[in-house]
Structure formats: structure tokens, C-alpha cells
Scaffold this motif. Structure first.
Motif, PDB file in Angstrom:
ATOM      1  N   ARG A   1       1.068  -1.011  -0.109  1.00  0.00           N
ATOM      2  CA  ARG A   1      -0.065  -0.041  -0.121  1.00  0.00           C
ATOM      3  C   ARG A   1       0.939   1.095  -0.032  1.00  0.00           C
ATOM      4  N   LYS A   2       0.280   2.288  -0.243  1.00  0.00           N
ATOM      5  CA  LYS A   2       1.064   3.608  -0.344  1.00  0.00           C
ATOM      6  C   LYS A   2       1.111   3.875   1.102  1.00  0.00           C
ATOM      7  N   TYR A   3       2.354   4.588   1.465  1.00  0.00           N
ATOM      8  CA  TYR A   3       3.141   5.071   2.622  1.00  0.00           C
ATOM      9  C   TYR A   3       1.755   6.157   3.032  1.00  0.00           C
ATOM     10  N   THR A   4       1.288   7.044   2.281  1.00  0.00           N
ATOM     11  CA  THR A   4       0.456   7.937   2.656  1.00  0.00           C
ATOM     12  C   THR A   4      -0.854   7.335   3.015  1.00  0.00           C
ATOM     13  N   ASP A   5      -1.412   6.420   2.574  1.00  0.00           N
ATOM     14  CA  ASP A   5      -2.565   5.547   2.903  1.00  0.00           C
ATOM     15  C   ASP A   5      -2.423   5.172   4.252  1.00  0.00           C
ATOM     16  N   ARG A   6      -1.522   4.508   4.613  1.00  0.00           N
ATOM     17  CA  ARG A   6      -0.984   4.008   5.967  1.00  0.00           C
ATOM     18  C   ARG A   6      -1.027   5.227   7.153  1.00  0.00           C
ATOM     19  N   LEU A   7      -0.370   6.233   6.547  1.00  0.00           N
ATOM     20  CA  LEU A   7      -0.528   7.474   7.461  1.00  0.00           C
ATOM     21  C   LEU A   7      -1.867   7.751   7.845  1.00  0.00           C
ATOM     22  N   ARG A   8      -2.780   7.910   6.678  1.00  0.00           N
ATOM     23  CA  ARG A   8      -4.071   8.448   6.955  1.00  0.00           C
ATOM     24  C   ARG A   8      -4.835   7.436   7.679  1.00  0.00           C
ATOM     25  N   ASP A   9      -4.706   6.177   7.701  1.00  0.00           N
ATOM     26  CA  ASP A   9      -5.411   5.265   8.521  1.00  0.00           C
ATOM     27  C   ASP A   9      -4.911   5.354   9.872  1.00  0.00           C
ATOM     28  N   ALA A  10      -3.743   5.268  10.312  1.00  0.00           N
ATOM     29  CA  ALA A  10      -2.976   5.680  11.504  1.00  0.00           C
ATOM     30  C   ALA A  10      -3.768   6.805  12.111  1.00  0.00           C
ATOM     31  N   ARG A  11      -3.834   7.957  11.316  1.00  0.00           N
ATOM     32  CA  ARG A  11      -4.141   9.265  12.136  1.00  0.00           C
ATOM     33  C   ARG A  11      -5.738   8.996  12.383  1.00  0.00           C
ATOM     34  N   ASN A  12      -6.408   8.507  11.449  1.00  0.00           N
ATOM     35  CA  ASN A  12      -7.912   8.250  11.782  1.00  0.00           C
ATOM     36  C   ASN A  12      -8.086   7.335  12.926  1.00  0.00           C
ATOM     37  N   LYS A  13      -7.038   6.216  13.164  1.00  0.00           N
ATOM     38  CA  LYS A  13      -7.375   5.258  14.381  1.00  0.00           C
ATOM     39  C   LYS A  13      -7.073   5.905  15.617  1.00  0.00           C
ATOM     40  N   THR A  14      -6.082   6.953  15.607  1.00  0.00           N
ATOM     41  CA  THR A  14      -5.396   7.170  16.939  1.00  0.00           C
ATOM     42  C   THR A  14      -5.928   8.768  17.352  1.00  0.00           C
ATOM     43  N   SER A  15      -6.122   9.641  16.143  1.00  0.00           N
ATOM     44  CA  SER A  15      -6.568  11.002  16.037  1.00  0.00           C
ATOM     45  C   SER A  15      -5.437  11.810  16.451  1.00  0.00           C
ATOM     46  N   ASP A  16      -4.240  11.155  16.251  1.00  0.00           N
ATOM     47  CA  ASP A  16      -2.963  11.892  16.446  1.00  0.00           C
ATOM     48  C   ASP A  16      -2.173  12.020  15.225  1.00  0.00           C
ATOM     49  N   LYS A  17      -1.350  13.006  14.942  1.00  0.00           N
ATOM     50  CA  LYS A  17      -0.384  13.325  13.814  1.00  0.00           C
ATOM     51  C   LYS A  17       0.644  12.432  13.715  1.00  0.00           C
ATOM     52  N   ASP A  18       1.110  11.917  14.722  1.00  0.00           N
ATOM     53  CA  ASP A  18       2.344  10.628  14.496  1.00  0.00           C
ATOM     54  C   ASP A  18       2.426   9.908  15.797  1.00  0.00           C
ATOM     55  N   ALA A  19       3.381   9.487  16.101  1.00  0.00           N
ATOM     56  CA  ALA A  19       3.444   8.490  16.916  1.00  0.00           C
ATOM     57  C   ALA A  19       4.222   8.848  18.406  1.00  0.00           C
ATOM     58  N   MET A  20       4.260  10.072  18.587  1.00  0.00           N
ATOM     59  CA  MET A  20       4.760  10.651  19.927  1.00  0.00           C
ATOM     60  C   MET A  20       4.077  11.999  20.267  1.00  0.00           C
ATOM     61  N   ILE A  21       3.619  11.965  21.304  1.00  0.00           N
ATOM     62  CA  ILE A  21       3.017  13.598  21.736  1.00  0.00           C
ATOM     63  C   ILE A  21       3.730  13.875  22.919  1.00  0.00           C
ATOM     64  N   VAL A  22       3.791  15.069  22.800  1.00  0.00           N
ATOM     65  CA  VAL A  22       4.762  15.699  24.119  1.00  0.00           C
ATOM     66  C   VAL A  22       3.849  16.709  24.835  1.00  0.00           C
ATOM     67  N   ALA A  23       3.905  16.678  26.193  1.00  0.00           N
ATOM     68  CA  ALA A  23       2.979  17.456  27.121  1.00  0.00           C
ATOM     69  C   ALA A  23       3.740  17.997  28.146  1.00  0.00           C
ATOM     70  N   HIS A  24       3.413  18.976  28.818  1.00  0.00           N
ATOM     71  CA  HIS A  24       4.490  19.703  30.044  1.00  0.00           C
ATOM     72  C   HIS A  24       3.234  20.109  30.887  1.00  0.00           C
ATOM     73  N   GLY A  25       3.694  20.094  32.240  1.00  0.00           N
ATOM     74  CA  GLY A  25       2.719  20.285  33.442  1.00  0.00           C
ATOM     75  C   GLY A  25       3.433  20.195  34.505  1.00  0.00           C
ATOM     76  N   LYS A  26       2.708  19.805  35.679  1.00  0.00           N
ATOM     77  CA  LYS A  26       3.379  19.604  36.976  1.00  0.00           C
ATOM     78  C   LYS A  26       3.005  18.121  37.357  1.00  0.00           C
ATOM     79  N   LEU A  27       4.265  17.332  37.997  1.00  0.00           N
ATOM     80  CA  LEU A  27       4.195  16.019  38.309  1.00  0.00           C
ATOM     81  C   LEU A  27       4.540  16.021  39.787  1.00  0.00           C
ATOM     82  N   GLY A  28       3.600  15.783  40.696  1.00  0.00           N
ATOM     83  CA  GLY A  28       4.131  15.909  42.022  1.00  0.00           C
ATOM     84  C   GLY A  28       4.564  16.979  42.572  1.00  0.00           C
TER      85      GLY A  28
END
Length: 315
Positions: A91-118
């Protein structure tokens, strides 16, 4: 008769027929095979109540478990070129990317956030195995570089939760180049004397293990996580020998000295909070009294004034 059959009878059946049970009410444990009620599983942080198997979870659930009061900000990550090699297999890589984004609602495989922990500032990056096996590509590389920069800017520790099948083959050498890039990002953290904590979850393999996943100042893993470069099946077929029980699992690697600790998911937040608090207090106690920085506006203004008055203009 057609009117009764086509109109009335379906409505009567609709009123009297019991609705089927939704598919997502029960989850089967991939380790022991027990059926787990979805609400109870979520309350147990996706840990099987029968065999204690730690199931995979996504970034949103991970952030909710870690940040104080479920309060955090997800950062906008740099855009990368989509399908730079025009790659296609079955399959095309673009098709695989589209399916993964639809499945997870994320742009790619890592999400970064910041805040307070303890109560302390923290930058946390979470790798999502549900997005193309959490594979390391250009987007993940950019995410780690951005997380490192943010941690340095906020003078906060960086915590990475890894879960990946390795480098993303659809991006070829461009994905392999993320290994040295992420290594440089980690080195910048070390030069800034900021903690880099890695939590390895199931599975962490391939090029991810060969780069940033093994560069932490403190190496933590969840119980039973597979952590390796090449998997046990590949090794067995290569050396043609039976491997020891639990080979390349968290407990095995802890025994061999590759990990500092194996922590249950329910204790992860308290453990990380204690580590960060200990490091923060240790750094503060190591400073001589005269070197403790007062960042109040009055003190900063006075220091700037003294610097200006004490300096000589060039002749």
C-alpha cells in the motif's frame, strides 16, 4: 399484507427486540485470556486483575495518570515532510499514515506535554504503539528534539515513555538519521544538567532501543515489557538454541544490570515524583548559599544596574 409486513412488523420487532451488547464492554487479556470488564480495566490503569499483565495504553491515558489534577498542555510539534521517498509496498505510505491518524486522532507516534508532576515541573513524551507500531520516523525525531528544547527552556526534567517496533522503514535512511539526532538532543539535556528519565514499556525494540531509549540517567521499565534490539524469535533462529525463560523482559534485564528499576504502573507516578523531587532538592542543597539565585524583579533590576554602572565603555 405488504404494508403490515414492510411497515408495522419491523417497528414491532424494534420495540420488542433486546439490543445486542456493545463490543467494547469487555476486553480479553492478551496474556491470560481472561475477559475483563472495560470500566474495571480502566480503573485498574489497563492492568489485568488476574495476571497483572500491563496492557498498552496511549498518550492521553498516560498523561491523565501522571500529571497533577489531569492538568497539562500538549505542545505543537514541528511539521515534517510527508512521504519524502514516495514509498509504496503493498500500500502507499500516505494511505498507511492516513489510516493511523484516523485510528488514533494523532498526527504521529509521539505526543509531548508539560505540566506539574508531584508539584514539580516536568516535560513528558509518550510513544504510541497504536500509531504504526510507534515507529521512529522524522516526526518522532522532531518531537524528541522539541521536548528536549522545552525541558531546557523550562529547566525541567524530560521523561520519555518508549513503545516502538523500531525505525520506520517507509522513510528509509531518513528514519535512521533520527537515531543520532535524538542522541544529540539527549546530550544537550545532560549539558544543561537536567535529568533525562526513560520508562520502557512493552515493546521497546529496534532502533529505538539502540538510541534514546537506553540513554536515560535513570532507566525504568514496566513489568513484563519486551526490551531488545532483535526479538527472541530472531535470536533463536540465528543461534539455534532455546533462550532462557523471560529472556529480554524487564525483570531479566534488571537482573543483568541494564535497568535501574521495574515499577508497577499504579506506582509509576509516585516513583517519578519522588525521583524528580529528590533531584530538585539535591541540586538546590548542593549550591552554596551565595550562589542561590533570587529571581524576583527587584533583585534582577539591581543586578542589571550594577552590571551597567560597573562596566567601562570602549575607548
Amino acid at each position: 399484507m405488504n404494508w403490515l409486513t414492510n411497515k408495522v412488523l419491523p417497528k414491532i420487532r424494534q420495540l420488542t427486540t433486546t439490543k445486542d451488547t456493545p463490543d467494547n464492554l469487555w476486553v480479553k487479556c492478551s496474556s491470560c485470556g481472561q475477559m475483563l470488564y472495560h470500566a474495571d480495566l480502566m480503573a485498574d490503569m489497563n492492568v489485568c486483575s488476574h495476571c497483572d499483565h500491563h496492557m498498552r495504553i496511549g498518550p492521553k491515558d498516560r498523561f491523565k495518570m501522571l500529571f497533577d489534577d489531569d492538568t497539562y498542555d500538549v505542545i505543537e510539534l514541528p511539521e515534517v515532510q510527508v512521504d519524502p521517498l514516495k514509498f509504496r509496498d503493498s500500500r502507499k505510505y500516505t494511505d498507511r499514515l492516513r489510516d493511523a491518524r484516523n485510528k488514533t486522532s494523532d498526527k504521529d507516534a509521539m505526543i509531548v506535554a508539560h505540566g506539574k508532576l508531584g508539584g514539580n515541573k516536568a516535560v513528558i513524551g509518550v510513544q504510541n504503539f497504536n500509531f504504526m507500531g510507534g515507529s521512529l520516523g522524522m516526526a518522532v525525531g522532531e518531537a524528541i528534539v522539541a521536548a528536549s528544547k522545552l525541558a531546557i527552556l523550562q529547566k525541567a526534567p524530560l521523561i520519555l515513555f518508549t513503545s516502538a517496533g523500531g525505525a520506520r522503514m517507509q522513510e528509509g535512511i531518513l528514519s535512521l538519521m533520527q537515531m543520532p539526532r535524538t542522541t544529540v538532543a539527549v546530550q544537550r539535556l545532560k549539558e544543561a544538567r537536567l535529568p533525562f528519565i526513560v520508562v520502557l514499556t512493552d515493546p521497546t525494540t529496534g532502533g529505538v532501543t539502540a538510541s534514546y531509549a537506553m540513554l536515560g540517567d535513570i532507566q525504568i521499565a514496566e513489568p513484563g515489557a519486551l526490551i531488545c534490539f532483535a526479538g527472541p524469535r530472531v535470536i533463536e533462529e540465528t543461534i539455534r538454541e532455546k533462550l532462557p525463560e523471560g529472556f529480554q523482559r524487564s525483570e531479566f534485564l534488571l537482573e543483568k544490570g541494564m535497568l535501574d528499576m521495574v515499577i508497577h504502573r499504579k506506582e509509576m507516578k509516585n516513583t517519578l515524583a519522588s525521583i524528580i523531587d529528590l533531584i530538585a532538592n539535591q541540586k538546590q542543597s548542593m549550591l552554596p548559599a551565595e550562589d542561590v539565585v533570587d529571581e524576583s524583579p527587584e533583585v534582577i533590576e539591581e543586578a542589571v544596574t550594577e552590571e551597567i554602572e560597573g562596566s567601562e565603555l570602549p575607548k
